[in-house]
Enzyme design. Structure first.
Site, short mmCIF file in Angstrom:
data_model
loop_
_atom_site.label_atom_id
_atom_site.label_comp_id
_atom_site.label_asym_id
_atom_site.label_seq_id
_atom_site.Cartn_x
_atom_site.Cartn_y
_atom_site.Cartn_z
N HIS A 1 69.61 28.35 6.76
CA HIS A 1 69.77 28.94 5.43
C HIS A 1 71.25 29.20 5.13
O HIS A 1 72.03 29.51 6.04
CB HIS A 1 68.97 30.24 5.34
N ILE B 1 62.80 40.66 12.89
CA ILE B 1 63.72 39.51 12.78
C ILE B 1 62.90 38.34 12.23
O ILE B 1 62.50 37.42 12.96
CB ILE B 1 64.38 39.17 14.14
N GLU B 2 62.65 38.40 10.94
CA GLU B 2 61.96 37.28 10.30
C GLU B 2 63.03 36.34 9.75
O GLU B 2 64.18 36.36 10.20
CB GLU B 2 60.97 37.80 9.25
N SER B 3 62.71 35.52 8.77
CA SER B 3 63.72 34.60 8.25
C SER B 3 64.87 35.39 7.64
O SER B 3 64.61 36.42 6.99
CB SER B 3 63.08 33.70 7.18
C1 LIG Z 1 56.64 30.79 8.62
C2 LIG Z 1 58.04 31.07 9.07
C3 LIG Z 1 59.10 30.30 8.59
C4 LIG Z 1 60.40 30.58 8.98
N1 LIG Z 1 61.41 29.75 8.59
C5 LIG Z 1 62.67 30.00 8.99
C6 LIG Z 1 63.72 29.13 8.64
O1 LIG Z 1 63.49 28.09 8.03
N2 LIG Z 1 64.98 29.45 8.98
C7 LIG Z 1 65.27 30.58 9.68
O2 LIG Z 1 66.45 30.84 9.91
N3 LIG Z 1 64.29 31.39 10.11
C8 LIG Z 1 63.00 31.12 9.80
N4 LIG Z 1 61.97 31.92 10.21
C9 LIG Z 1 62.30 33.07 11.05
C10 LIG Z 1 62.47 32.70 12.52
O3 LIG Z 1 61.44 31.84 12.95
C11 LIG Z 1 62.45 33.99 13.33
O4 LIG Z 1 63.40 34.87 12.80
C12 LIG Z 1 62.78 33.77 14.79
O5 LIG Z 1 62.03 32.74 15.34
C13 LIG Z 1 62.52 35.05 15.54
O6 LIG Z 1 62.77 34.82 16.88
P1 LIG Z 1 62.44 35.91 17.97
O7 LIG Z 1 63.06 35.45 19.22
O8 LIG Z 1 62.84 37.26 17.45
O9 LIG Z 1 60.86 35.97 18.03
P2 LIG Z 1 59.84 35.07 18.88
O10 LIG Z 1 60.15 33.65 18.80
O11 LIG Z 1 58.48 35.48 18.47
O12 LIG Z 1 60.12 35.52 20.36
C14 LIG Z 1 59.68 36.75 20.88
C15 LIG Z 1 59.19 36.48 22.28
O13 LIG Z 1 58.86 37.71 22.92
C16 LIG Z 1 57.78 37.47 23.77
N5 LIG Z 1 57.13 38.75 24.07
C17 LIG Z 1 56.47 39.55 23.20
N6 LIG Z 1 56.00 40.63 23.84
C18 LIG Z 1 56.37 40.52 25.14
C19 LIG Z 1 56.17 41.32 26.29
N7 LIG Z 1 55.48 42.47 26.24
N8 LIG Z 1 56.67 40.90 27.48
C20 LIG Z 1 57.36 39.73 27.54
N9 LIG Z 1 57.57 38.93 26.48
C21 LIG Z 1 57.09 39.33 25.29
C22 LIG Z 1 56.90 36.52 22.96
O14 LIG Z 1 55.98 35.82 23.76
C23 LIG Z 1 57.93 35.63 22.31
O15 LIG Z 1 58.18 34.45 23.03
C24 LIG Z 1 60.66 31.67 9.86
C25 LIG Z 1 59.59 32.41 10.36
C26 LIG Z 1 58.28 32.11 9.99
C27 LIG Z 1 57.14 32.87 10.57
#
Ligand SMILES: Cc1cc2nc3c(=O)[nH]c(=O)nc-3n(C[C@H](O)[C@H](O)[C@H](O)COP(=O)(O)OP(=O)(O)OC[C@H]3O[C@@H](n4cnc5c(N)ncnc54)[C@H](O)[C@@H]3O)c2cc1C
Length: 510
Positions: free
Chosen positions: A53, A347-349
């Site tokens: 983005h 931490i969404e998009s």
């Molecule tokens: C539909 C959709 C479209 C999107 N499109 C975009 C886009 O085009 N561009 C953009 O920049 N962003 C986009 N995003 C946002 C982006 O995908 C997220 O911001 C990002 O993936 C978040 O990453 P994360 O590591 O925080 O979460 P996650 O990828 O969910 O990682 C969290 C991890 O923690 C682990 N976990 C949870 N609880 C525990 C526990 N108790 N013990 C050990 N491990 C645990 C989980 O298994 C997981 O692997 C989008 C999101 C969605 C849903």
């Protein structure tokens, strides 16, 4: 440094946890990453649009605005070092109705304030020039928008972090976290492990509020909001020249249904935005799928039913409940009165885009409390290449096959994946242990036949060459066992006995 086993424990190996682990590996720290799934990136990070983005959608001064613009600017260098596929193909946010036009002017001003480069309002002729066949009254064109492989980036951060000394404990589910008096944190896991760390970085995505609450923080909540997608066949590769988005509606929990080319040549249609009760409810629903098809035909009138090859969904970790809708800023904060705990909630998009900037920010937060000494052995570059074997010129491929004949055996016909690439995916120090892990690393099974051709071949290769037992093949999780063992069967035609692998759900054997 304290006497605790680790200086930093990162909870969650999504794109955020892995980016943070890699950033912290620039310093002499003992770092561990705990992930409940069997691989990195199996949460939201592999279930999104993969869009880089630009940063005009977010309120000026917010973390989302600042970290998105900075992350976008950093991504070129990150992808070069980590050998990740990205492409700045630009984006059109298109007003189809006159009532959307004022929003476009607002987004233009907001983008300028956020420091987004090269913003431009374009009329219908220029829209058609940028995306042939696309009708629109006015559009905001942002050349700094792009596409990136979301799982490719997550795996790359993790592999590079591992190379730089970070320990990864996959299949390790945090189920308790308590403060050790004046020192740090004690973490317990479902698998029975206990470890201690001075800092804990809670990057658990959809479960981050739950973990923050477990640690003693108050006021956090996540409201899961699902986004469903269709994946279109590579036959359509090239018809989308740029990203095409509608003008976002006020209070919409997402950015609207759009069509997005991927770095691998598919097109995504989606995502929808529906609140759901379970954090990991990745189901796809018939009515949503039908709605996505209707939307897709607005942008891409020529697509056929047979172009839809797969569907998937990802869940947004929203901090706003359904009755409020819209979006809230990222929460990236040290827990008040609980030193050593950094929570990343909601931490969404644009989390994927912001990941390198978020990692930088968390390192600064930790550096305020711990003297960070440079890791002089830090190597920013990941081994390997962003170019796949099947994309190399013929003479290069021929030379490689002469040196390593496994390059010459194609395992996945749709995606041109070779035996060498399959073995590399499992032999890597952060090697894949599941079929989904192999798929994300190689693309085997991601093509038109969706694994119908290559899965039996992958099974044969790994049983014969790496000694994997049939019962050990997992689709994605510990529960998703693919085979229940071997059976001896007599062929009704020849009367000969065959040794076969039996499919766990009673389906067709190999
Ligand atoms: C539909 C959709 C479209 C999107 N499109 C975009 C886009 O085009 N561009 C953009 O920049 N962003 C986009 N995003 C946002 C982006 O995908 C997220 O911001 C990002 O993936 C978040 O990453 P994360 O590591 O925080 O979460 P996650 O990828 O969910 O990682 C969290 C991890 O923690 C682990 N976990 C949870 N609880 C525990 C526990 N108790 N013990 C050990 N491990 C645990 C989980 O298994 C997981 O692997 C989008 C999101 C969605 C849903």
């Amino acid at each position: 440094m304290s006497n605790l086993a680790y200086d930093v424990a990162v909870i969650g190996a999504g794109v955020i946890g892995c980016a943070i682990a890699r950033e912290l590996s620039r310093y002499r720290l003992r770092i561990v990453v705990l992930e409940k799934e069997l691989d990195v990136g199996f949460g939201t990070s592999s279930r999104n649009s993969g869009v880089l983005h630009a940063g005009f959608n977010y309120t000026p001064g917010s973390l989302r605005a600042r970290l998105c613009v900075r992350g976008n600017a950093m991504m070129e260098a990150v992808c070069r070092d980590l050998k990740v596929r990205m492409n700045r193909i630009g984006k059109l946010t298109v007003a189809m109705d006159p009532e959307d036009v004022p929003t476009l002017y607002h987004l233009l001003e907001q983008g300028k304030e956020n420091g987004v480069p090269d913003l431009e309002l374009v009329g219908s002729d220029r829209i058609k020039q940028l995306q042939p066949g696309l009708d629109g009254i006015l559009a905001l064109y942002t050349p700094s928008s792009g596409i990136i492989s979301p799982y490719g980036l997550t795996i790359a951060y993790a592999e590079n972090a591992l190379d730089n000394g970070v320990e990864f404990r996959l299949g390790t589910h945090l189920d308790s976290i308590t403060r050790i008096d004046g020192q740090g944190w004690s973490i317990g896991t479902k698998e029975g492990a206990r470890l201690a760390s001075t800092f804990v970085v809670n990057a658990a995505g959809l479960f981050s509020a739950e973990i923050a609450t477990m640690a003693g923080c108050t006021g956090y909540a996540i409201f899961p909001c699902r986004g469903e997608y269709h994946v279109l066949d590579k036959r359509l590769d090239g018809i989308l020249k740029t990203l095409v988005y509608p003008v976002p509606k006020k209070d919409d929990p997402g950015l609207g249904i759009h069509v997005t080319p991927t770095v691998d040549g598919n097109i995504l249609v989606g995502p929808s935005a529906e609140y759901c009760s379970l954090p990991e409810d990745n189901a796809c629903n018939r009515d949503v799928m039908d709605r996505l098809r209707q939307e897709a035909s607005r942008y891409l009138p020529g697509i056929k039913v047979s172009d839809y090859i797969r569907s998937f969904a990802g869940v947004r970790p929203k901090q706003t409940p359904p009755q409020v809708g819209g979006n809230k800023d990222f929460t990236i904060a040290e827990a008040e009165g609980l030193p050593g705990l950094v929570n990343l909630v909601g931490i969404e998009s644009p989390g994927l885009t912001s990941s390198p900037a978020i990692a930088e920010m968390v390192a600064v937060m930790i550096g305020r409390q711990l003297k960070l000494k440079k890791n002089h052995h830090f190597n920013p570059e990941r081994r390997g290449s962003a170019v796949r074997f099947c994309e190399l010129p013929l003479h290069v491929r021929t030379g490689m096959i002469a040196k390593a004949p496994n390059h010459g055996e194609v395992v996945c016909r749709c995606e041109g994946v070779t035996k060498h690439e399959i073995l590399e995916a499992v032999d890597n120090p952060l090697g894949a242990r599941t079929i989904a892990g192999i798929k994300y690393r190689t693309r085997a099974g991601m093509g038109r036949c969706q694994g119908g051709f290559c899965l039996p071949r992958i099974v044969r290769i790994l049983t014969e060459e790496r000694g994997w037992q049939p019962e050990s093949f997992l689709e994605r999780s510990k529960q998703s066992v693919l085979f229940s063992g071997r059976v001896r069967e007599t062929s009704p035609q020849s009367g000969l006995e065959h040794n076969r692998i039996r499919v766990a759900n009673g389906g067709m054997p190999e």
